[in-house]
Design an enzyme around this catalytic site. Structure first.
Site, PDB file in Angstrom:
ATOM      1  N   GLY A 111       0.616  -0.839   2.512  1.00  0.00           N
ATOM      2  CA  GLY A 111       0.289  -0.377   3.963  1.00  0.00           C
ATOM      3  C   GLY A 111       0.782   0.964   4.069  1.00  0.00           C
ATOM      4  O   GLY A 111       2.161   1.236   4.314  1.00  0.00           O
ATOM      5  N   HIS A 112       0.211   2.106   3.798  1.00  0.00           N
ATOM      6  CA  HIS A 112       0.727   3.287   3.810  1.00  0.00           C
ATOM      7  C   HIS A 112       0.376   4.072   5.324  1.00  0.00           C
ATOM      8  O   HIS A 112      -0.875   4.116   5.656  1.00  0.00           O
ATOM      9  CB  HIS A 112       0.114   4.071   2.386  1.00  0.00           C
ATOM     10  CG  HIS A 112       0.665   3.683   1.391  1.00  0.00           C
ATOM     11  ND1 HIS A 112       0.305   4.305   0.149  1.00  0.00           N
ATOM     12  CD2 HIS A 112       1.476   2.784   0.947  1.00  0.00           C
ATOM     13  CE1 HIS A 112       0.999   3.671  -0.644  1.00  0.00           C
ATOM     14  NE2 HIS A 112       1.634   2.623  -0.342  1.00  0.00           N
ATOM     15  N   THR A 113       1.382   4.272   6.031  1.00  0.00           N
ATOM     16  CA  THR A 113       1.113   4.838   7.269  1.00  0.00           C
ATOM     17  C   THR A 113       1.071   6.525   7.294  1.00  0.00           C
ATOM     18  O   THR A 113       2.202   6.889   6.930  1.00  0.00           O
ATOM     19  CB  THR A 113       2.257   4.184   8.151  1.00  0.00           C
ATOM     20  OG1 THR A 113       2.124   2.816   7.974  1.00  0.00           O
ATOM     21  CG2 THR A 113       1.819   4.395   9.648  1.00  0.00           C
TER      22      THR A 113
ATOM     23  N   ASP B  48      16.201   9.783  10.832  1.00  0.00           N
ATOM     24  CA  ASP B  48      16.449  10.087  12.417  1.00  0.00           C
ATOM     25  C   ASP B  48      16.630   8.643  12.942  1.00  0.00           C
ATOM     26  O   ASP B  48      17.157   8.505  14.030  1.00  0.00           O
ATOM     27  CB  ASP B  48      14.990  10.379  12.751  1.00  0.00           C
ATOM     28  CG  ASP B  48      13.743   9.646  12.427  1.00  0.00           C
ATOM     29  OD1 ASP B  48      13.637   9.771  11.125  1.00  0.00           O
ATOM     30  OD2 ASP B  48      13.069   9.024  13.124  1.00  0.00           O
TER      31      ASP B  48
ATOM     32  N   LYS C 116       6.017   6.333   1.722  1.00  0.00           N
ATOM     33  CA  LYS C 116       5.320   7.112   0.867  1.00  0.00           C
ATOM     34  C   LYS C 116       3.963   8.037   1.297  1.00  0.00           C
ATOM     35  O   LYS C 116       3.644   8.997   0.943  1.00  0.00           O
ATOM     36  CB  LYS C 116       4.804   6.450  -0.533  1.00  0.00           C
ATOM     37  CG  LYS C 116       6.064   5.612  -1.383  1.00  0.00           C
ATOM     38  CD  LYS C 116       5.545   4.570  -2.037  1.00  0.00           C
ATOM     39  CE  LYS C 116       5.117   3.537  -1.620  1.00  0.00           C
ATOM     40  NZ  LYS C 116       6.194   2.332  -1.096  1.00  0.00           N
TER      41      LYS C 116
ATOM     42  N   THR D 114       6.317  -8.042  -6.952  1.00  0.00           N
ATOM     43  CA  THR D 114       4.754  -8.224  -6.682  1.00  0.00           C
ATOM     44  C   THR D 114       4.319  -8.148  -8.182  1.00  0.00           C
ATOM     45  O   THR D 114       5.261  -8.140  -9.145  1.00  0.00           O
ATOM     46  CB  THR D 114       4.206  -6.651  -6.122  1.00  0.00           C
ATOM     47  OG1 THR D 114       2.815  -7.081  -5.722  1.00  0.00           O
ATOM     48  CG2 THR D 114       4.307  -5.386  -6.823  1.00  0.00           C
TER      49      THR D 114
ATOM     50  N   ASN E 256      -2.078  -5.317  -0.437  1.00  0.00           N
ATOM     51  CA  ASN E 256      -0.821  -5.736  -0.124  1.00  0.00           C
ATOM     52  C   ASN E 256       0.040  -4.429   0.575  1.00  0.00           C
ATOM     53  O   ASN E 256       0.950  -4.487   1.080  1.00  0.00           O
ATOM     54  CB  ASN E 256       0.312  -6.432  -1.470  1.00  0.00           C
ATOM     55  CG  ASN E 256       0.026  -5.422  -2.547  1.00  0.00           C
ATOM     56  OD1 ASN E 256      -0.598  -4.784  -2.802  1.00  0.00           O
ATOM     57  ND2 ASN E 256       0.863  -5.905  -3.443  1.00  0.00           N
TER      58      ASN E 256
ATOM     59  N   GLN F 278       3.985  -0.308  -3.251  1.00  0.00           N
ATOM     60  CA  GLN F 278       5.419  -0.935  -3.099  1.00  0.00           C
ATOM     61  C   GLN F 278       6.471  -0.108  -3.543  1.00  0.00           C
ATOM     62  O   GLN F 278       6.703   0.873  -3.244  1.00  0.00           O
ATOM     63  CB  GLN F 278       5.163  -2.321  -4.017  1.00  0.00           C
ATOM     64  CG  GLN F 278       4.130  -3.297  -3.338  1.00  0.00           C
ATOM     65  CD  GLN F 278       2.845  -2.734  -3.607  1.00  0.00           C
ATOM     66  OE1 GLN F 278       2.518  -2.513  -4.745  1.00  0.00           O
ATOM     67  NE2 GLN F 278       2.023  -2.887  -2.469  1.00  0.00           N
TER      68      GLN F 278
ATOM     69  N   ASP G 147       7.831   0.296   1.606  1.00  0.00           N
ATOM     70  CA  ASP G 147       7.886   0.874   2.791  1.00  0.00           C
ATOM     71  C   ASP G 147       8.873   2.134   2.975  1.00  0.00           C
ATOM     72  O   ASP G 147       9.413   1.997   4.108  1.00  0.00           O
ATOM     73  CB  ASP G 147       8.247  -0.301   3.822  1.00  0.00           C
ATOM     74  CG  ASP G 147       7.492  -1.444   3.622  1.00  0.00           C
ATOM     75  OD1 ASP G 147       6.212  -1.364   3.492  1.00  0.00           O
ATOM     76  OD2 ASP G 147       7.759  -2.625   3.725  1.00  0.00           O
TER      77      ASP G 147
HETATM   78  P1  IMP Z   1       2.399  -9.825  -3.162  1.00  0.00           P
HETATM   79  O1  IMP Z   1       2.320  -8.411  -3.750  1.00  0.00           O
HETATM   80  O2  IMP Z   1       1.414  -9.646  -1.710  1.00  0.00           O
HETATM   81  O3  IMP Z   1       2.205 -10.983  -3.888  1.00  0.00           O
HETATM   82  O4  IMP Z   1       3.862  -9.761  -2.290  1.00  0.00           O
HETATM   83  C1  IMP Z   1       4.947 -10.139  -3.247  1.00  0.00           C
HETATM   84  C2  IMP Z   1       6.339  -9.486  -2.589  1.00  0.00           C
HETATM   85  O5  IMP Z   1       6.308  -8.288  -2.448  1.00  0.00           O
HETATM   86  C3  IMP Z   1       6.472  -9.806  -1.205  1.00  0.00           C
HETATM   87  O6  IMP Z   1       7.900 -10.152  -0.865  1.00  0.00           O
HETATM   88  C4  IMP Z   1       5.892  -8.871  -0.305  1.00  0.00           C
HETATM   89  O7  IMP Z   1       6.372  -8.910   0.948  1.00  0.00           O
HETATM   90  C5  IMP Z   1       6.313  -7.587  -1.047  1.00  0.00           C
HETATM   91  N1  IMP Z   1       5.210  -6.694  -0.943  1.00  0.00           N
HETATM   92  C6  IMP Z   1       4.061  -6.345  -1.336  1.00  0.00           C
HETATM   93  N2  IMP Z   1       3.651  -5.126  -1.091  1.00  0.00           N
HETATM   94  C7  IMP Z   1       4.379  -4.522  -0.421  1.00  0.00           C
HETATM   95  C8  IMP Z   1       4.285  -3.543   0.546  1.00  0.00           C
HETATM   96  O8  IMP Z   1       3.353  -2.551   0.253  1.00  0.00           O
HETATM   97  N3  IMP Z   1       5.425  -2.998   0.941  1.00  0.00           N
HETATM   98  C9  IMP Z   1       6.631  -3.870   0.946  1.00  0.00           C
HETATM   99  N4  IMP Z   1       6.680  -4.923   0.413  1.00  0.00           N
HETATM  100  C10 IMP Z   1       5.618  -5.498  -0.271  1.00  0.00           C
END
Ligand code: IMP
Length: 447
Positions: free
Chosen positions: A44-46, A343, A20, A249, A42, A234, A17
């Site tokens: 989420g690129h905004t 900011d 990126k 992850t 997993n 991630q 987060d």
């Molecule tokens: P998983 O990859 O969904 O199994 O999650 C494993 C850990 O990585 C958890 O704590 C999630 O919240 C974190 N996580 C997975 N993907 C992201 C991401 O894109 N941004 C932030 N945290 C992530």
């Protein structure tokens, strides 16, 4: 010997987060190909432009630039249902999609039953749960490494249904042994059977895209002298090897992951752009030494809109952690730093920055083996805030002196320049330092 054309890598240096997506979107005009190398839905690129917000989960963030080919590499795990929904939201014509989105035949599939297993494992962990996004990431990578997974190429074979049923039944049996029943689970609001039907339709959609051996495509692109950007998901502190294990992850989120996740030789990695937020956040469980449990933490969450873009969960917020950043810079070989969300700190009178960890009577200026709570105490420096809006600022050099000092503190600690700073969510809210290596680097060999 002719100098090899290299791919640049862009990745997160914290717990994900970092912003990126926006930075890839801004850099994309300098690249012919943008390729994702790990992770899956997993992420989420905004992206925010023309007053619209887009959240990409599996599709690379260069997708909104005409002429750019976006590649989902072999290292990514794909849920065809989520992928197909994401494609739908783009509003692209079939022709546009054929030109702009390629998928690797070697990428592994996330089956609906992988999501069932993810839920079963998390449930069974009780208080020590990872806080997974429950998108099936861990179980899909587990099958990949166990050599029982299914790749996109398998979806074209005549024995696909038999293989799928076999694996699904294995998962259901395993989940059952953990007390989990597929019929009781809701996946994105659908029951298991309905999700499976939508998943199979999504798979047909996925198969209609150009399915390529992305390692060949990317190396050929480089051979032709065109530019490639590898996009990470991630962040480094969630890496399977170097993150805060087991609260990580299941993929290689680091620069080396671009090699295995795209078929790039180490000698073909060029610049490494490391993205970090001006403070820290973490979503899910696991140690977070600089976490704030006070009004400062609430302020960062509110002003920074720190809620997960994939799950909507509130993110944990804390001060910038320099020993962790130094570690991430080392692991990735970062040579350009990009700071985002400065900011969000605009209104704060004073800021703290972690400059060491105290463990017993020792101090560490780089991440030690364990960062578990109770085992270390963060040591902070206090800096004055800039207490100014950054909206009207047009050049990096005009940034408030206190912010320039904050940036200098980072640079001196990790020994890499901060070349770009993002001052808001929009594409246009970006300042590049004059004379920085990054400008020179991006303006040459543009293809
Ligand atoms: P998983 O990859 O969904 O199994 O999650 C494993 C850990 O990585 C958890 O704590 C999630 O919240 C974190 N996580 C997975 N993907 C992201 C991401 O894109 N941004 C932030 N945290 C992530």
């Amino acid at each position: 010997m002719k100098e090899t054309n290299k791919a640049d890598v862009l990745l997160g240096l914290q717990w994900g987060d970092e912003g990126k997506g926006k930075i890839v979107d801004v850099l994309t005009p300098h690249y012919k190909v943008v390729a994702r190398f790990q992770g899956g839905p997993n992420a989420g690129h905004t992206l925010f432009f023309e007053n619209k917000k887009y959240i990409l989960h599996t599709i690379p963030s260069g997708i909104f630039h005409k002429g750019c080919v976006n590649v989902v590499g072999n290292g990514v795990v794909i849920d065809p249902y989520i992928f197909s929904q994401e494609i739908g939201q783009l509003g692209f014509s079939t022709e546009e999609l054929q030109e702009s989105l390629y998928v690797c035949s070697k990428a592994h599939l996330i089956l609906p039953s992988h999501r069932l297993l993810d839920a079963a494992y998390e449930y069974n962990k009780g208080n020590s749960k990872i806080g997974s996004t429950l998108k099936g990431i861990g179980p899909a990578y587990t099958d990949k490494v166990a050599r029982t997974g299914m790749r996109l190429a398998d979806a074209f074979a005549s024995d696909f249904q038999a293989k799928y049923d076999h694996l699904k039944n294995e998962h259901i049996r395993l989940a059952g042994s953990l007390g989990f029943d597929a019929t009781e689970l809701k996946l994105d609001g659908l029951d298991f059977e309905a999700y499976e039907k939508a998943w199979l339709l999504g798979l047909e959609h996925l198969k209609s895209l150009p399915v390529v051996q992305s390692e060949l495509f990317i190396n050929e692109t480089l051979d032709k002298g065109a530019r490639v950007l590898a996009e990470g998901a991630q962040g480094t502190l969630l890496d399977i090897d170097f993150g805060s294990y087991p609260y990580v992850t299941s993929s290689s989120t680091i620069a080396a992951g671009a090699c295995t996740g795209l078929g790039l030789a180490p000698s073909r990695i060029g610049d490494v752009f490391g993205i970090f937020k001006a403070y820290c956040t973490r979503v899910g469980s696991g140690p977070f030494p600089t976490e704030l449990h006070d009004e400062n933490g609430d302020h960062l969450r509110e002003v920074g809109q720190e809620f997960g873009s994939t799950t909507g969960r509130p993110r944990r917020c804390g001060w910038l952690d320099l020993p962790a950043l130094k570690y991430a810079v080392m692991i990735n070989g970062v040579n350009h730093l990009i700071m985002t969300k400065a900011d969000v700190l605009n209104q704060m009178k004073t800021l703290k920055v972690c400059v060491a960890y105290r463990v017993g009577d020792k101090e560490y200026d780089i991440l030690p083996f364990s960062i578990n709570p109770g085992q270390l105490v963060p040591v902070y420096d206090t800096l004055p805030g800039w207490e100014k809006d950054l909206d009207k600022i047009e050049t990096f050099e005009e940034l408030p002196p206190a912010l320039l000092d904050y940036i200098r503190k980072v640079e001196e600690f990790v020994n890499v320049p901060v070349d770009i700073i993002s001052t808001g969510p929009d594409r246009k809210q970006i300042l590049v330092r004059k004379g920085s290596g990054i400008l020179k680097r991006l303006s040459v060999n543009k293809d």
